[in-house]
Design a protein around this motif. Structure first.
Motif, PDB file in Angstrom:
ATOM      1  N   ASP A 213       0.811  -1.215   0.000  1.00 25.23           N
ATOM      2  CA  ASP A 213       0.000   0.000   0.000  1.00 25.23           C
ATOM      3  C   ASP A 213       0.848   1.270   0.000  1.00 25.23           C
ATOM      4  O   ASP A 213       1.683   1.474   0.871  1.00 25.23           O
ATOM      5  CB  ASP A 213      -0.934  -0.007   1.208  1.00 25.23           C
ATOM      6  CG  ASP A 213      -2.074   0.971   1.079  1.00 25.23           C
ATOM      7  OD1 ASP A 213      -2.351   1.432  -0.041  1.00 25.23           O
ATOM      8  OD2 ASP A 213      -2.692   1.282   2.111  1.00 25.23           O
ATOM      9  N   GLY A 214       0.635   2.100  -1.018  1.00 28.64           N
ATOM     10  CA  GLY A 214       1.346   3.359  -1.139  1.00 28.64           C
ATOM     11  C   GLY A 214       2.737   3.245  -1.736  1.00 28.64           C
ATOM     12  O   GLY A 214       3.401   4.255  -1.941  1.00 28.64           O
ATOM     13  N   ARG A 215       3.194   2.014  -2.030  1.00 24.53           N
ATOM     14  CA  ARG A 215       4.561   1.836  -2.532  1.00 24.53           C
ATOM     15  C   ARG A 215       4.665   1.085  -3.858  1.00 24.53           C
ATOM     16  O   ARG A 215       5.393   1.509  -4.748  1.00 24.53           O
ATOM     17  CB  ARG A 215       5.398   1.106  -1.487  1.00 24.53           C
ATOM     18  CG  ARG A 215       5.613   1.914  -0.237  1.00 24.53           C
ATOM     19  CD  ARG A 215       6.638   1.234   0.661  1.00 24.53           C
ATOM     20  NE  ARG A 215       6.760   1.966   1.903  1.00 24.53           N
ATOM     21  CZ  ARG A 215       6.161   1.612   3.026  1.00 24.53           C
ATOM     22  NH1 ARG A 215       5.412   0.529   3.059  1.00 24.53           N
ATOM     23  NH2 ARG A 215       6.313   2.328   4.119  1.00 24.53           N
ATOM     24  N   ALA A 216       3.963  -0.043  -3.972  1.00 24.05           N
ATOM     25  CA  ALA A 216       4.105  -0.851  -5.192  1.00 24.05           C
ATOM     26  C   ALA A 216       2.880  -1.736  -5.384  1.00 24.05           C
ATOM     27  O   ALA A 216       2.298  -2.233  -4.417  1.00 24.05           O
ATOM     28  CB  ALA A 216       5.356  -1.720  -5.124  1.00 24.05           C
ATOM     29  N   PHE A 217       2.528  -1.904  -6.656  1.00 24.90           N
ATOM     30  CA  PHE A 217       1.431  -2.786  -7.037  1.00 24.90           C
ATOM     31  C   PHE A 217       1.845  -3.513  -8.307  1.00 24.90           C
ATOM     32  O   PHE A 217       2.278  -2.883  -9.269  1.00 24.90           O
ATOM     33  CB  PHE A 217       0.142  -1.985  -7.301  1.00 24.90           C
ATOM     34  CG  PHE A 217      -1.015  -2.849  -7.690  1.00 24.90           C
ATOM     35  CD1 PHE A 217      -1.672  -3.615  -6.738  1.00 24.90           C
ATOM     36  CD2 PHE A 217      -1.426  -2.927  -9.007  1.00 24.90           C
ATOM     37  CE1 PHE A 217      -2.735  -4.436  -7.100  1.00 24.90           C
ATOM     38  CE2 PHE A 217      -2.493  -3.742  -9.375  1.00 24.90           C
ATOM     39  CZ  PHE A 217      -3.142  -4.498  -8.417  1.00 24.90           C
ATOM     40  N   GLY A 218       1.735  -4.845  -8.298  1.00 25.72           N
ATOM     41  CA  GLY A 218       2.148  -5.600  -9.472  1.00 25.72           C
ATOM     42  C   GLY A 218       1.355  -6.880  -9.642  1.00 25.72           C
ATOM     43  O   GLY A 218       0.725  -7.376  -8.707  1.00 25.72           O
ATOM     44  N   TRP A 219       1.413  -7.414 -10.863  1.00 35.30           N
ATOM     45  CA  TRP A 219       0.675  -8.622 -11.184  1.00 35.30           C
ATOM     46  C   TRP A 219       1.447  -9.480 -12.168  1.00 35.30           C
ATOM     47  O   TRP A 219       2.332  -9.018 -12.870  1.00 35.30           O
ATOM     48  CB  TRP A 219      -0.713  -8.298 -11.717  1.00 35.30           C
ATOM     49  CG  TRP A 219      -0.729  -7.523 -12.993  1.00 35.30           C
ATOM     50  CD1 TRP A 219      -0.848  -8.024 -14.263  1.00 35.30           C
ATOM     51  CD2 TRP A 219      -0.617  -6.101 -13.142  1.00 35.30           C
ATOM     52  NE1 TRP A 219      -0.819  -7.010 -15.184  1.00 35.30           N
ATOM     53  CE2 TRP A 219      -0.679  -5.810 -14.521  1.00 35.30           C
ATOM     54  CE3 TRP A 219      -0.467  -5.040 -12.244  1.00 35.30           C
ATOM     55  CZ2 TRP A 219      -0.591  -4.506 -15.020  1.00 35.30           C
ATOM     56  CZ3 TRP A 219      -0.382  -3.750 -12.744  1.00 35.30           C
ATOM     57  CH2 TRP A 219      -0.448  -3.504 -14.117  1.00 35.30           C
ATOM     58  N   SER A 220       1.053 -10.744 -12.197  1.00 36.53           N
ATOM     59  CA  SER A 220       1.666 -11.718 -13.085  1.00 36.53           C
ATOM     60  C   SER A 220       0.617 -12.196 -14.075  1.00 36.53           C
ATOM     61  O   SER A 220      -0.430 -12.708 -13.674  1.00 36.53           O
ATOM     62  CB  SER A 220       2.201 -12.899 -12.264  1.00 36.53           C
ATOM     63  OG  SER A 220       2.828 -13.839 -13.108  1.00 36.53           O
ATOM     64  N   VAL A 221       0.890 -12.008 -15.350  1.00 37.47           N
ATOM     65  CA  VAL A 221      -0.024 -12.439 -16.409  1.00 37.47           C
ATOM     66  C   VAL A 221       0.256 -13.908 -16.691  1.00 37.47           C
ATOM     67  O   VAL A 221       1.390 -14.319 -16.863  1.00 37.47           O
ATOM     68  CB  VAL A 221       0.181 -11.616 -17.699  1.00 37.47           C
ATOM     69  CG1 VAL A 221      -0.763 -12.089 -18.797  1.00 37.47           C
ATOM     70  CG2 VAL A 221       0.006 -10.130 -17.426  1.00 37.47           C
ATOM     71  N   GLY A 222      -0.791 -14.663 -16.752  1.00 42.37           N
ATOM     72  CA  GLY A 222      -0.621 -16.078 -17.119  1.00 42.37           C
ATOM     73  C   GLY A 222      -1.047 -17.054 -16.054  1.00 42.37           C
ATOM     74  O   GLY A 222      -1.770 -17.949 -16.346  1.00 42.37           O
ATOM     75  N   PRO A 223      -0.616 -16.977 -14.814  1.00 44.03           N
ATOM     76  CA  PRO A 223       0.510 -16.209 -14.277  1.00 44.03           C
ATOM     77  C   PRO A 223       1.844 -16.864 -14.630  1.00 44.03           C
ATOM     78  O   PRO A 223       1.885 -17.989 -15.106  1.00 44.03           O
ATOM     79  CB  PRO A 223       0.265 -16.223 -12.768  1.00 44.03           C
ATOM     80  CG  PRO A 223      -0.488 -17.490 -12.516  1.00 44.03           C
ATOM     81  CD  PRO A 223      -1.308 -17.737 -13.768  1.00 44.03           C
ATOM     82  N   GLY A 224       2.912 -16.134 -14.402  1.00 44.80           N
ATOM     83  CA  GLY A 224       4.263 -16.635 -14.626  1.00 44.80           C
ATOM     84  C   GLY A 224       4.839 -16.336 -15.990  1.00 44.80           C
ATOM     85  O   GLY A 224       5.957 -16.747 -16.298  1.00 44.80           O
TER      86      GLY A 224
ATOM     87  N   VAL B  35       4.434 -12.940 -17.716  1.00 43.30           N
ATOM     88  CA  VAL B  35       4.862 -11.541 -17.762  1.00 43.30           C
ATOM     89  C   VAL B  35       4.519 -10.902 -16.422  1.00 43.30           C
ATOM     90  O   VAL B  35       3.435 -11.140 -15.879  1.00 43.30           O
ATOM     91  CB  VAL B  35       4.143 -10.761 -18.887  1.00 43.30           C
ATOM     92  CG1 VAL B  35       4.554  -9.301 -18.893  1.00 43.30           C
ATOM     93  CG2 VAL B  35       4.400 -11.397 -20.240  1.00 43.30           C
ATOM     94  N   HIS B  36       5.437 -10.106 -15.896  1.00 44.85           N
ATOM     95  CA  HIS B  36       5.169  -9.336 -14.684  1.00 44.85           C
ATOM     96  C   HIS B  36       5.102  -7.856 -15.039  1.00 44.85           C
ATOM     97  O   HIS B  36       5.958  -7.352 -15.772  1.00 44.85           O
ATOM     98  CB  HIS B  36       6.269  -9.531 -13.644  1.00 44.85           C
ATOM     99  CG  HIS B  36       6.254 -10.861 -12.991  1.00 44.85           C
ATOM    100  ND1 HIS B  36       7.243 -11.261 -12.130  1.00 44.85           N
ATOM    101  CD2 HIS B  36       5.394 -11.907 -13.064  1.00 44.85           C
ATOM    102  CE1 HIS B  36       6.990 -12.470 -11.697  1.00 44.85           C
ATOM    103  NE2 HIS B  36       5.871 -12.893 -12.260  1.00 44.85           N
ATOM    104  N   TRP B  37       4.089  -7.189 -14.510  1.00 44.69           N
ATOM    105  CA  TRP B  37       3.932  -5.735 -14.623  1.00 44.69           C
ATOM    106  C   TRP B  37       3.920  -5.187 -13.203  1.00 44.69           C
ATOM    107  O   TRP B  37       3.244  -5.740 -12.325  1.00 44.69           O
ATOM    108  CB  TRP B  37       2.607  -5.378 -15.285  1.00 44.69           C
ATOM    109  CG  TRP B  37       2.514  -5.727 -16.730  1.00 44.69           C
ATOM    110  CD1 TRP B  37       2.050  -6.899 -17.266  1.00 44.69           C
ATOM    111  CD2 TRP B  37       2.879  -4.903 -17.833  1.00 44.69           C
ATOM    112  NE1 TRP B  37       2.097  -6.835 -18.632  1.00 44.69           N
ATOM    113  CE2 TRP B  37       2.608  -5.622 -19.006  1.00 44.69           C
ATOM    114  CE3 TRP B  37       3.407  -3.613 -17.939  1.00 44.69           C
ATOM    115  CZ2 TRP B  37       2.846  -5.102 -20.273  1.00 44.69           C
ATOM    116  CZ3 TRP B  37       3.646  -3.091 -19.196  1.00 44.69           C
ATOM    117  CH2 TRP B  37       3.364  -3.836 -20.346  1.00 44.69           C
ATOM    118  N   THR B  38       4.642  -4.090 -12.965  1.00 48.03           N
ATOM    119  CA  THR B  38       4.689  -3.507 -11.631  1.00 48.03           C
ATOM    120  C   THR B  38       4.708  -1.990 -11.716  1.00 48.03           C
ATOM    121  O   THR B  38       5.386  -1.420 -12.576  1.00 48.03           O
ATOM    122  CB  THR B  38       5.952  -3.975 -10.867  1.00 48.03           C
ATOM    123  OG1 THR B  38       5.989  -5.404 -10.855  1.00 48.03           O
ATOM    124  CG2 THR B  38       5.962  -3.451  -9.436  1.00 48.03           C
TER     125      THR B  38
END
Length: 163
Positions: free
Chosen positions: A76-87, A89-92
């Motif tokens: 919270d307030g610092r970083a948010f990310g996710w994994s497509v697929g998953p595993g 592609v990572h977006w942050t």
């Protein structure tokens, strides 16, 4: 293809880090700033927390497709990310307080597992497809950041006028 492919870029936004984080962690707003992702929705009522799942609908001139992603960072307030697929592609998004507002950094990492998936899916055209996704990230991230800046700063301006 065994190494991750990465790209990142940053922008300064005239808003506090909590506002920036709240905006980018609300995946249902992604269509407001993404050049490819037209909309996202939380699966099964999830929200921006580690382990939550969401689906995104992407559109280009050539095709339309959906991806399923899992939140892997929700600081919270610092970083948010996710994994497509998953595993695959990572977006942050990383959020950092700086003089004059917040530095927002968007990063993309095309993982070896994702590249192998492309080999299975596209065969001899895999390298071409990987190159297209890499070019799209390099072009799309700066566009996305500029659009997020515009959305947040307009939103803040409207809020100040109402106050």
């Amino acid at each position: 293809m065994t190494a991750s492919l990465t790209f990142a870029d940053s922008i300064l936004i005239n808003a506090d880090p909590n506002t920036v984080y709240a905006t980018v962690s609300d995946v249902t707003r992604t269509g407001e700033w993404s050049p490819i992702c037209r909309e996202c929705w939380w699966d099964d009522g999830d929200g921006p927390q580690v382990g939550a799942w969401f689906t995104g609908r992407n559109v280009t001139a050539d095709r339309e497709w959906e991806t399923r992603s899992q939140v892997i960072v929700a600081d919270d307030g610092r970083a948010f990310g996710w994994s497509v697929g998953p595993g695959r592609v990572h977006w942050t998004y990383r959020v950092e307080a700086v003089d004059g507002g917040t530095r927002l950094t968007e990063s993309w990492e095309f993982l070896p597992e994702g590249q192998e998936f492309f080999v299975e899916k596209y065969g001899d055209r895999a390298d071409e497809q990987v190159a297209e996704r890499t070019a799209a990230a390099r072009k799309g991230i700066p566009e996305t950041l500029r659009a997020i800046k515009r959305v947040i700063e307009q939103q803040d301006e409207i809020s100040r006028r109402r106050a």
